[in-house]
Design an enzyme around this catalytic site. Structure first.
Site, mmCIF file in Angstrom:
data_model
loop_
_atom_site.group_PDB
_atom_site.id
_atom_site.type_symbol
_atom_site.label_atom_id
_atom_site.label_comp_id
_atom_site.label_asym_id
_atom_site.label_seq_id
_atom_site.Cartn_x
_atom_site.Cartn_y
_atom_site.Cartn_z
ATOM 1 N N ARG A 1 0.717 -1.027 0.063
ATOM 2 C CA ARG A 1 -0.448 0.559 -0.209
ATOM 3 C C ARG A 1 1.036 0.842 -0.252
ATOM 4 O O ARG A 1 0.684 2.224 0.628
ATOM 5 C CB ARG A 1 -1.500 0.307 1.053
ATOM 6 N N ARG B 1 -3.466 6.671 1.554
ATOM 7 C CA ARG B 1 -3.699 7.563 1.880
ATOM 8 C C ARG B 1 -2.844 8.054 3.287
ATOM 9 O O ARG B 1 -3.185 9.642 3.892
ATOM 10 C CB ARG B 1 -4.884 7.101 3.042
ATOM 11 N N ARG C 1 -6.591 12.153 -5.451
ATOM 12 C CA ARG C 1 -8.331 11.642 -4.458
ATOM 13 C C ARG C 1 -9.181 12.116 -4.807
ATOM 14 O O ARG C 1 -9.927 12.143 -5.308
ATOM 15 C CB ARG C 1 -7.661 10.781 -3.821
ATOM 16 N N ASP D 1 -6.859 -1.931 -7.148
ATOM 17 C CA ASP D 1 -7.707 -2.225 -6.193
ATOM 18 C C ASP D 1 -7.856 -4.212 -6.742
ATOM 19 O O ASP D 1 -8.284 -4.565 -7.515
ATOM 20 C CB ASP D 1 -8.568 -1.775 -5.648
ATOM 21 N N TYR E 1 -15.225 -11.221 -0.528
ATOM 22 C CA TYR E 1 -16.052 -10.127 -0.573
ATOM 23 C C TYR E 1 -17.108 -10.103 -1.658
ATOM 24 O O TYR E 1 -18.090 -8.858 -0.945
ATOM 25 C CB TYR E 1 -14.773 -8.562 -0.988
HETATM 26 O O1 1CP Z 1 0.063 0.655 -3.399
HETATM 27 C C1 1CP Z 1 -0.513 0.123 -3.522
HETATM 28 O O2 1CP Z 1 -0.021 -1.066 -2.371
HETATM 29 C C2 1CP Z 1 -2.075 -0.066 -4.660
HETATM 30 C C3 1CP Z 1 -2.910 -0.027 -4.304
HETATM 31 C C4 1CP Z 1 -3.812 -0.877 -3.539
HETATM 32 C C5 1CP Z 1 -3.928 -2.731 -3.392
HETATM 33 C C6 1CP Z 1 -2.727 -3.412 -3.703
HETATM 34 C C7 1CP Z 1 -4.684 -1.133 -2.921
HETATM 35 C C8 1CP Z 1 -5.511 0.376 -3.353
HETATM 36 N N1 1CP Z 1 -5.170 -1.829 -2.848
HETATM 37 C C9 1CP Z 1 -4.908 -3.224 -2.808
HETATM 38 C C10 1CP Z 1 -5.491 -4.350 -2.335
HETATM 39 C C11 1CP Z 1 -6.873 -4.928 -1.433
HETATM 40 N N2 1CP Z 1 -7.754 -4.197 -1.487
HETATM 41 C C12 1CP Z 1 -5.944 -6.092 -1.298
HETATM 42 C C13 1CP Z 1 -4.720 -7.233 -0.217
HETATM 43 C C14 1CP Z 1 -4.065 -6.510 0.283
HETATM 44 C C15 1CP Z 1 -4.460 -5.924 1.759
HETATM 45 O O3 1CP Z 1 -4.179 -7.130 2.782
HETATM 46 O O4 1CP Z 1 -3.967 -5.033 1.636
HETATM 47 C C16 1CP Z 1 -7.560 -5.896 -0.467
HETATM 48 C C17 1CP Z 1 -8.344 -6.442 0.941
HETATM 49 C C18 1CP Z 1 -8.363 -4.280 -0.358
HETATM 50 C C19 1CP Z 1 -10.007 -4.519 -0.435
HETATM 51 C C20 1CP Z 1 -9.929 -2.968 -0.155
HETATM 52 N N3 1CP Z 1 -9.457 -1.935 -0.518
HETATM 53 C C21 1CP Z 1 -9.517 -2.573 1.063
HETATM 54 C C22 1CP Z 1 -9.625 -2.987 2.515
HETATM 55 C C23 1CP Z 1 -11.400 -3.063 2.955
HETATM 56 C C24 1CP Z 1 -11.370 -4.120 4.200
HETATM 57 O O5 1CP Z 1 -11.952 -5.830 4.609
HETATM 58 O O6 1CP Z 1 -10.501 -3.671 5.398
HETATM 59 C C25 1CP Z 1 -9.815 -0.850 1.281
HETATM 60 C C26 1CP Z 1 -9.670 0.482 2.406
HETATM 61 C C27 1CP Z 1 -9.528 -1.075 -0.344
HETATM 62 C C28 1CP Z 1 -9.824 0.911 -0.737
HETATM 63 C C29 1CP Z 1 -8.366 0.858 -0.811
HETATM 64 N N4 1CP Z 1 -7.558 0.060 -1.946
HETATM 65 C C30 1CP Z 1 -6.526 1.056 -2.513
HETATM 66 C C31 1CP Z 1 -6.588 1.966 -1.776
HETATM 67 C C32 1CP Z 1 -4.713 2.869 -1.051
HETATM 68 C C33 1CP Z 1 -7.313 2.503 -0.866
HETATM 69 C C34 1CP Z 1 -8.330 2.793 -0.150
HETATM 70 C C35 1CP Z 1 -8.504 3.747 -0.526
HETATM 71 C C36 1CP Z 1 -8.927 5.441 0.116
HETATM 72 O O7 1CP Z 1 -9.752 5.851 0.386
HETATM 73 O O8 1CP Z 1 -8.221 6.569 -1.043
#
Ligand code: 1CP
Length: 353
Positions: A27, A31, A40, A77, A154
């Site tokens: 990540r 944020r 964003r 994502d 999900y």
């Molecule tokens: O920089 C990076 O790592 C690339 C971007 C990336 C990746 C690899 C994002 C952006 N998401 C992911 C993978 C992802 N998404 C996973 C697997 C890895 C992990 O466990 O962290 C999972 C479970 C998700 C699902 C997801 N998308 C969540 C988690 C929800 C939960 O169940 O807790 C969330 C909050 C998102 C949104 C998201 N995706 C990425 C970001 C930066 C965000 C936050 C969004 C925002 O508010 O800006």
């Protein structure tokens, strides 16, 4: 022919010696970075950000510009795959991901589309091509997808979950329906990862964030089995692309994960890398595993914990420094920079010359 300037990550994945331990951060675009929040805001919402190649490229590059990292990871994502399967992904303000049409019943599963990533997820491939152009071979680009099991949680729950009521009902109530769902996700994911590789991703990672909620037997049947299918399929089409698998809370299954034929295994902070290395016998590279919470600590603490991680792996060429899971949004970017510099400073001592 392209030749990457910083080859450390690809070298470790391919079992070649390096001068110091490569580092990237799960990540890393997100944020905790003010420039991410700004972009964003400009995009309006997460899906616009992820599906507009210019913006996805911009946020992918932000951490590369700010820090001395050894890899970029595509900004996208894992849930774009079910979105393309027709579930309607959206992000409710402050509430995380949601689906308009969750996949609950065997009927829903039968009717699921298996999209063609080259068309329905074309925006991802366009982002990959743009990022590769902008990176200009400075560092490699990591492509990724969720594991079929994690994506299924999900899709069935309709959002993130604490108790996994619906997917466990499906698992213990209609195993065949769950296998059909996992097979559909797996074939879509295989096509999706192949398309990312063809568009220019130089290594691929599969995130199995929720494999660790399963029993050992269920992990084999519902999670690892489908990750194995992905590794096997990619080996047939893209023999030399390095693959990393990461099951959060999967420490006790590291030997099984390492046997899939992947190049690297991600390790969360609940396992000592010394034990992880003994369990996997240097058959794979190990990626991890600083507790992201350490980055709330003082510099003295950060340095001590970075050293502890490097030392727990010990001397050797197959360690990729990372956090044990994604960075938190409240972490100070200056502490991230300090962690990266500390890895640069301390890790050469763990390599041969
Ligand atoms: O920089 C990076 O790592 C690339 C971007 C990336 C990746 C690899 C994002 C952006 N998401 C992911 C993978 C992802 N998404 C996973 C697997 C890895 C992990 O466990 O962290 C999972 C479970 C998700 C699902 C997801 N998308 C969540 C988690 C929800 C939960 O169940 O807790 C969330 C909050 C998102 C949104 C998201 N995706 C990425 C970001 C930066 C965000 C936050 C969004 C925002 O508010 O800006």
């Amino acid at each position: 022919m392209h030749s990457i300037k910083n080859t450390r990550l690809l070298d470790v994945l391919n079992n070649k010696p390096v001068d110091r331990t490569p580092i990237w951060i799960m990540r890393q675009a997100g944020r905790y970075l003010p420039e991410y929040l700004e972009t964003r805001q400009r995009a309006g919402d997460f899906m616009t950000l992820a599906s507009t190649p210019d913006l996805a490229c911009e946020v992918t590059l932000q951490p590369i510009r700010r820090f001395s990292l050894d890899a970029a990871i595509l900004f996208s994502d894992i849930l774009t795959v079910p979105d393309a399967m027709g579930l309607g992904l959206y992000f409710a303000a402050g509430e995380g991901p949601r689906f308009k049409n969750p996949t609950r019943t065997p009927e829903d599963i039968k009717q699921l589309a298996t999209p063609d990533p080259e068309t329905e997820l074309r925006y991802v491939m366009d982002a990959v091509r743009l990022i590769r152009r902008e990176l200009n071979d400075s560092v490699p680009l990591i492509g990724f997808a969720g594991s079929p099991w994690t994506v299924a949680t999900y899709m069935v729950e309709g959002s993130g979950s604490k108790e996994y009521v619906h997917i466990k009902k499906l698992m213990y109530g209609d195993e065949n329906a769950l296998h059909l769902l996992l097979s559909k996700i797996a074939s879509t994911t295989i096509a999706y990862l192949r398309a990312q590789a063809d568009a220019g991703a130089q290594t691929l990672m599969v995130f199995d964030t929720w494999g660790g909620i399963l029993t050992p037997r269920a992990y084999q049947a519902f999670s690892l089995h489908y990750m194995q299918k992905i590794v096997t399929a990619l080996r047939e089409s893209h023999a030399s692309i390095p693959i990393t698998l990461f099951t959060k809370n999967g420490g006790m299954w590291l030997p099984d994960i390492a046997r899939t034929g992947c190049n690297a295994v991600g390790v969360d902070w609940t396992v000592d890398l010394r034990d992880a290395r003994a369990l996997t016998q240097d058959r794979v590279a190990l990626q991890g595993n600083l507790d992201p919470g350490v980055l709330y600590g003082s510099r003295v603490k950060i340095k001590e914990e970075v050293h502890r991680v490097l030392e727990s792996y010990g001397a050797g060429e197959r360690h990729i420094f990372n956090l044990g899971h994604g960075i938190h949004q409240y972490i100070d970017p200056d502490n991230v920079e300090f962690m990266i510099e500390t890895v640069h400073e301390l890790s050469p001592a763990f390599h041969a010359d």
